[in-house]
Design an enzyme around this catalytic site. Structure first.
Site, short mmCIF file in Angstrom:
data_model
loop_
_atom_site.label_atom_id
_atom_site.label_comp_id
_atom_site.label_asym_id
_atom_site.label_seq_id
_atom_site.Cartn_x
_atom_site.Cartn_y
_atom_site.Cartn_z
N GLU A 257 0.81 -1.21 0.00
CA GLU A 257 0.00 0.00 0.00
C GLU A 257 0.85 1.27 0.00
OE1 GLU A 257 -2.79 2.73 -0.07
OE2 GLU A 257 -3.37 0.62 -0.12
N THR A 302 -5.78 1.58 -5.46
CA THR A 302 -5.40 0.18 -5.20
C THR A 302 -6.14 -0.79 -6.10
OG1 THR A 302 -4.89 0.67 -2.89
CG2 THR A 302 -5.30 -1.63 -3.44
N HIS A 417 -1.16 3.58 4.80
CA HIS A 417 -2.18 4.35 4.08
C HIS A 417 -2.27 5.77 4.64
CE1 HIS A 417 -6.01 5.52 2.32
NE2 HIS A 417 -5.96 4.43 1.57
N ASP A 476 1.45 -0.17 -4.99
CA ASP A 476 0.25 -0.07 -5.81
C ASP A 476 0.05 1.31 -6.42
OD1 ASP A 476 -0.34 1.11 -3.38
OD2 ASP A 476 -2.25 0.08 -3.09
N HIS A 477 0.40 2.37 -5.69
CA HIS A 477 0.23 3.74 -6.19
C HIS A 477 1.04 4.67 -5.31
CE1 HIS A 477 -2.51 4.53 -2.84
NE2 HIS A 477 -3.15 3.40 -3.16
#
Length: 649
Positions: A257, A302, A417, A476-477
Site C-alpha cells: 500500500e 489500489t 495508508h 500499488d500507487h
C-alpha cells in the site's frame, strides 16, 4: 399579513438577489481554483479562462430558481448550497488525490461508505467554512433586505439561459483555441477543469458515463478486430532465458500500500534505513528488483493496480473498473491459471464489499476470498481501512497453507495508508523531520510495513512454501501527493519538485522473487500493465493470444516506456508531462517537443485501444486458444465457515 408590493420598477428585485448570488458564487469558485487546485496555468488566456469558466455554471444552475413561481429565493439558496457542497467535495478530494470527483467516484463512495472517515477528516480545515460563506450571506439577505419581495415577472429566465449558453460557448471556443480537441482527448481531468470549470466538468462526466453505458449496448464482435491487430503488432516475445523457469510454482502477489520507490535504500539523517528488509532484497540472488517501474492507476487507486496486474489492461479514465465494469467479461490471471490446475485466493483484512471486490473477484475467477470475516478484527489489530499488516500476515499463514497447490494468491496490505499515522506501540522508528506531518509519518508507516513483510517471508520459509513459490511485491500507487512537494523537496535534497521529478516520483518498487533463477537490479522502464505477461512467461504460459497491453519486462523486445492514465509518459530518454517534453536524465524542459511526439501518439492509441476493450466489454466476443471461460455466477464467497465453491459442483 398582506405582502408588501414594491413599485413596478423594483419588481425585478429577485434579479438583484440572483445577481448577488451569481457574483458571490463566481468569485468563491475562482478563489478556490487558485488556492486549492494546481491546474498548471501557463499563459494569459488560461488565466482568463479560469476566471470566466465558473460564470456559465453559476448563471445556469442558479438561474433555474427563476422558474419557480414561489419560494424563488429558497430554491436559489438550496442550489447554491448543493453547488458549494460539490465544490468543497472536490477540494477535499483533490487535497489527497490531486484529482476531481466523478460520478463513478460518487458510486464508489456509496460502496465504501463508513470506511473513509479518518482520511477525509484529516483533509478538512477550520477555515474551510468560508467556502460556504456565500450560502450564509444569501440566507441573511433573504431574511432581511429581500424579506418582503413579491415576484411576478418570469421572463428573465430566458435571458439568463441565453446568457449562460453564450458564455459557455465563448469559453469553449477560447479553450479549443488553446487546447484543440479538448473534449475528445479527455485523458486528463485537470485540463477539463482548467478550461471549463469544475461544474461544467461534472456535466461532461455525467454525459461520458451515459455514453459508456451505451457503448457496451451497441458493441459487436467486429469491434475487437482493430484491438487484436494492434495487440499482435506490439507483442513482445518471451525471453527464452527465463521462459518457463517457474513452471508449476506457487505464486504470491503482495500489494504494498502506497509504497513509492524513493523509500527503497533511503536513510534518515541519523543513518537509519527506512526499509532494511526490502533493501536487502535488492541484492538477493533470486530476486529481480525493478527500480524504474511506475504505477499507472487512475481514480481507482489500489483497485486499479489490481486490475492492471491481473488483466494487463488500463484502468478507466474516470471512476474504477471494480465498481463500474464489474459485470464485464474478463480473462484475468486467476482464470487463466485455473486451466493449468491452479487454485486461487485473495487475502484482505477488510470486508469483501470494499471496492466491490466480492463481485469483481468472481469475474476474475478467484476460487476463494479471505476477507475480514476470517481475521481477528479487534480494535488493537485494526486501523484506518482494516487489519494491520503484522497480524494480517501472521493470521494468513494457516489459511495459505490450507490451499491446494499450486496456488495463485494475492495479499493486500493496508497499514501504510494516508495519513500514515501509527498507533502507540506499533513502531519505535522515528518520524521524519521535514515540516510536514504526513511526510514525517510516512517513514514510520513504511518501516512498519517493511517489518511485516520480513515477518511474512520468515513464516513462508518456516512453512516450507518459500522454496517453490514466486513472490511478486509491488507498490500499488503513490502515497505522498503533489500537495506535499515542499517537504518532498527536502526529502530528495532538491530545490523544488519540477514536473519531471514529480513524474519520477510515480515510481513504485517491483520485486519478483523466483527460486532457482538468478535475479538482479533491472533498470528498464515499465509499468504495472507489464507485470502479467512477465509472470505468465516465467510460468511457461505464452500470452500472445491474450488481449493484453503489457510488455514482458524481461523480454529482449520490451518497449521500455510507461504511460500514465492521463496520457503523460516516461521513457529512458524523455518524459512528457501536460504536453511538455523533458529530458529524462537532466529533467530539463526541451524546446523541441519532437522527441516526445511519436511516443505520445503511441500512448494515446494504446489508451484508446484499452478503453475500447473495457468500455465496450469486448472480451465477451473473444476467446483465446486453449482458454476455458469462467462463469462468475458459478462462484460464491460464503464466509469463514465454508469455502467459495463452484455452485454447479
Amino acid at each position: 399579513m398582506n405582502k408588501i408590493r414594491l413599485p413596478k420598477k423594483f419588481n425585478n428585485s429577485h434579479i438583484t438577489f440572483f445577481a448577488i448570488a451569481v457574483i458571490l458564487f463566481w468569485l468563491k469558485s475562482y478563489v478556490a481554483y487558485r488556492i486549492e487546485f494546481n491546474l498548471g496555468i501557463d499563459n494569459n488566456l488560461q488565466k482568463f479562462l479560469l476566471l470566466i469558466n465558473p460564470l456559465s455554471s453559476a448563471l445556469f444552475f442558479l438561474g433555474l430558481a427563476l422558474l419557480f413561481k414561489k419560494h424563488t429565493k429558497l430554491v436559489m439558496i438550496i442550489i447554491d448550497f448543493l453547488l458549494s457542497f460539490l465544490l468543497y467535495a472536490n477540494i477535499t478530494y483533490y487535497r489527497f488525490f490531486n484529482d476531481f470527483i466523478t460520478v463513478p467516484v460518487l458510486l464508489q463512495t456509496k460502496t465504501n461508505a463508513g470506511q473513509l472517515g479518518d482520511s477525509a477528516l484529516s483533509l478538512m480545515h477550520p477555515l474551510d467554512v468560508l467556502y460556504f460563506a456565500d450560502f450564509f450571506i444569501l440566507i441573511a439577505l433573504a431574511l432581511t433586505v429581500f424579506k418582503h419581495i413579491s415576484v411576478t415577472n418570469r421572463k428573465p429566465f430566458k435571458i439568463v439561459l441565453l446568457f449562460a449558453i453564450t458564455t459557455f460557448l465563448f469559453n469553449l471556443g477560447l479553450a479549443e483555441k488553446d487546447r484543440p480537441q479538448l473534449l475528445t482527448r479527455s485523458f486528463d481531468r485537470n485540463y477539463l477543469v482548467k478550461y471549463l470549470g469544475a461544474y461544467n466538468f461534472t456535466i461532461y462526466d455525467v454525459i461520458q458515463n451515459i455514453k459508456s453505458s451505451s457503448q457496451r449496448a451497441l458493441a459487436d464482435s467486429s469491434d475487437i478486430t482493430d484491438v487484436e491487430n494492434y495487440r499482435k503488432a506490439n507483442y513482445a516475445e518471451p525471453n527464452p532465458k527465463y521462459f518457463g523457469k517457474a513452471k508449476g510454482m506457487n505464486v504470491i502477489f503482495i500489494s504494498m500500500e502506497s509504497l513509492q520507490n524513493f523509500i527503497i535504500n533511503y536513510k534518515l539523517p541519523d543513518g537509519q534505513e527506512v526499509t532494511p528488509f526490502l533493501n536487502s532484497l535488492t541484492h538477493d540472488k533470486n530476486t529481480f528488483y525493478f527500480n524504474n517501474f511506475y504505477h499507472q492507476t487512475g481514480q481507482g487507486k489500489t483497485s486499479d493496480a489490481e486490475f492492471l496486474m491481473e488483466n494487463s489492461l488500463y484502468p478507466m479514465a474516470q471512476g474504477a473498473v471494480f465498481v463500474n465494469k464489474a459485470q464485464n467479461t474478463y480473462q484475468a490471471t486467476p482464470a487463466i491459471l485455473k486451466g493449468k490446475g491452479y487454485t486461487s485466493a485473495v487475502f484482505h483484512g477488510n470486508y469483501k464489499t470494499f471496492w466491490n471486490r466480492n463481485v469483481i473477484y468472481k469475474a476474475f475467477g478467484y476460487d476463494q476470498f479471505f476477507d475480514a470475516e476470517y481475521y481477528n478484527m479487534t480494535e488493537e489489530n485494526t486501523k484506518n481501512y482494516g487489519l494491520k499488516d503484522k497480524p494480517f500476515f501472521k493470521e494468513s499463514i494457516p489459511l495459505l497453507k490450507s490451499l491446494k497447490q499450486p496456488f495463485y494468491t494475492k495479499f493486500i496490505t493496508l497499514s501504510n495508508h494516508f495519513p500514515f499515522a501509527m498507533d502507540p506501540g506499533d513502531t519505535d522508528f522515528p518520524a521524519g523531520d521535514y515540516g510536514d506531518t504526513v511526510v514525517n509519518q510516512y517513514f514510520q508507516s513504511a518501516h512498519y510495513m517493511d517489518q511485516a513483510l520480513e515477518q511474512f517471508f520468515n513464516d513462508l520459509k518456516a512453512s516450507g512454501l518459500y522454496d517453490h513459490t514466486v513472490i511478486v511485491m509491488y507498490g500499488d500507487h503513490y502515497g505522498i501527493s503533489e500537495n506535499h512537494n515542499d517537504a518532498m523537496a527536502q526529502v530528495l535534497g532538491v530545490d523544488e519538485i519540477t514536473p519531471a521529478i514529480n513524474a519520477k516520483l510515480q515510481r513504485v518498487p517491483l520485486f519478483i522473487h523466483v527460486p532457482g533463477v538468478k535475479g538482479g537490479i533491472q533498470s528498464q522502464v515499465g509499468g504495472e500493465v507489464d507485470v502479467r505477461p512477465t509472470v505468465l512467461h516465467l510460468l511457461g504460459i505464452d500470452t500472445k493470444d491474450y488481449m493484453e497491453f503489457g510488455s514482458d519486462l524481461l523480454s529482449k523486445q520490451h518497449r521500455n516506456w510507461a504511460l500514465f492514465r492521463n496520457g503523460d509518459f516516461v521513457t529512458s530518454d524523455v518524459i512528457q508531462v501536460k504536453d511538455k517534453c523533458y529530458a529524462a536524465k537532466t529533467e530539463e524542459l526541451l524546446e523541441d517537443p519532437q522527441p516526445c511526439k511519436e511516443i505520445s501518439d503511441n500512448v494515446n492509441t494504446e489508451l484508446q485501444m484499452s478503453d475500447e476493450v473495457v468500455y465496450k466489454d469486448l472480451l465477451r466476443f473473444y476467446k483465446p486458444e486453449g482458454y476455458t471461460p469462467i462463469n462468475p455466477n458459478d462462484y460464491d464467497y460464503l464466509g469463514p465457515n465454508a469455502k467459495a465453491t463452484e455452485k454447479n459442483n
